[in-house]
Design a protein around this motif. Structure first.
Motif, mmCIF file in Angstrom:
data_model
loop_
_atom_site.group_PDB
_atom_site.id
_atom_site.type_symbol
_atom_site.label_atom_id
_atom_site.label_comp_id
_atom_site.label_asym_id
_atom_site.label_seq_id
_atom_site.Cartn_x
_atom_site.Cartn_y
_atom_site.Cartn_z
ATOM 1 N N PRO A 117 0.903 -0.914 0.131
ATOM 2 C CA PRO A 117 0.491 -0.014 -0.068
ATOM 3 C C PRO A 117 0.862 0.932 -0.194
ATOM 4 O O PRO A 117 2.177 0.799 0.965
ATOM 5 N N ASP A 118 0.724 2.290 -0.567
ATOM 6 C CA ASP A 118 0.744 4.127 -0.771
ATOM 7 C C ASP A 118 0.825 4.792 0.707
ATOM 8 O O ASP A 118 -0.327 4.880 0.353
ATOM 9 N N ILE A 119 1.615 4.644 1.303
ATOM 10 C CA ILE A 119 1.148 5.290 2.689
ATOM 11 C C ILE A 119 0.964 6.611 1.809
ATOM 12 O O ILE A 119 0.496 7.579 3.036
ATOM 13 N N LEU A 120 1.718 8.051 1.616
ATOM 14 C CA LEU A 120 2.354 9.005 0.483
ATOM 15 C C LEU A 120 1.215 9.410 0.204
ATOM 16 O O LEU A 120 0.797 9.850 0.189
ATOM 17 N N GLY A 121 0.846 8.140 -0.757
ATOM 18 C CA GLY A 121 -0.136 8.434 -1.686
ATOM 19 C C GLY A 121 -1.732 8.324 -1.011
ATOM 20 O O GLY A 121 -2.688 9.158 -1.643
ATOM 21 N N GLY A 149 7.324 15.111 -9.990
ATOM 22 C CA GLY A 149 5.839 14.489 -10.007
ATOM 23 C C GLY A 149 5.659 13.209 -9.053
ATOM 24 O O GLY A 149 4.100 13.189 -8.885
ATOM 25 N N LYS A 150 6.294 13.731 -7.904
ATOM 26 C CA LYS A 150 5.890 12.862 -6.880
ATOM 27 C C LYS A 150 4.856 13.400 -6.309
ATOM 28 O O LYS A 150 3.690 12.848 -5.402
ATOM 29 N N LEU A 151 5.174 15.022 -6.388
ATOM 30 C CA LEU A 151 5.151 15.873 -5.307
ATOM 31 C C LEU A 151 3.361 16.425 -5.758
ATOM 32 O O LEU A 151 2.380 16.347 -5.634
ATOM 33 N N GLU A 152 2.878 16.044 -7.149
ATOM 34 C CA GLU A 152 1.850 16.168 -8.470
ATOM 35 C C GLU A 152 0.723 15.405 -7.649
ATOM 36 O O GLU A 152 0.366 14.996 -7.269
#
Length: 215
Positions: A117-121, A149-152
């Protein structure tokens, strides 16, 4: 204010004695936690396994796997005004964990991996977090482009990026050199100790708090 910080690596079990992990030492995350506590904030440190002493005066939540860290963050993030995701979370884990130690047999061994699972996402979309969200991007190439890209994608207010292919900074080093990647600008911070950068970063995120995201 209350600041949630994730730190360190995760360990994804293969069998009772083996696991997949990464080279994160946890030093940057722990430096952030120490700096925030010294400034009088309540700190919730959700950490994977490290060899670092836990800073005084913080709420320490030890975790092992990415799934463990996901559950801990899901539980605690609602109490935070600021969330800083400095942990190096494994993207994948073994599809199955062997109940007994895997014995050596053939010349090759194939592991099937499934996505974690993507914690930040999940911070914005699943956890409903409305505070200041800071991600970390440990890159080996195209650092600025990948961090933007990650920020967005993740809905971050800030991504802290560094080039971990360099031997003088990053993983096991006590020093780092980072880029502060905002939606509209990139600000470099000169090479310094992770302790010093931790204090700088806490000052930066304190300045990002507005009445709308301060609980």
């Amino acid at each position: 204010m209350t600041i949630l910080i994730t730190a360190g690596p995760t360990r994804e079990a293969i069998d009772p004695v083996r696991y997949l992990t990464n080279r994160s030492s946890g030093k940057m995350g722990y430096a952030l936690a120490d700096a925030a506590a010294q400034k009088g904030h309540r700190v919730i440190l959700v950490s994977g396994p490290t060899e670092i002493d836990v800073p005084d005066g913080i709420d320490f939540i030890p975790t092992e796997s990415a799934a463990d860290m996901y559950q801990a963050v899901e539980y605690w993030i609602g109490k935070a005004d600021i969330a800083i995701f400095a942990a190096a979370v494994a993207d994948y884990r073994p599809a199955q964990i062997a109940e007994q130690k895997i014995k050596k047999s053939g010349d090759t061994l194939t592991l099937e991996l499934v996505r974690n699972p993507d914690i930040l996402g999940s911070a914005r979309s699943t956890f409903g977090f409305n505070g200041v969200l800071v991600g970390f991007a440990a890159e080996t190439e195209d650092v600025e482009e990948n961090a933007l890209g990650k920020l967005e994608r993740k809905g971050c207010d800030l991504v802290v990026a560094n080039d971990v292919s360099r031997k003088d900074i990053g993983f096991d080093s006590n020093e780092n050199e980072i880029l502060l990647v905002y939606p509209d600008r990139i600000v470099p911070l000169e090479k310094a100790s992770k302790h010093h950068l931790g204090h700088q970063l806490i000052e930066v995120v304190e300045g990002m708090i507005t009445p709308s995201n301060h609980q």
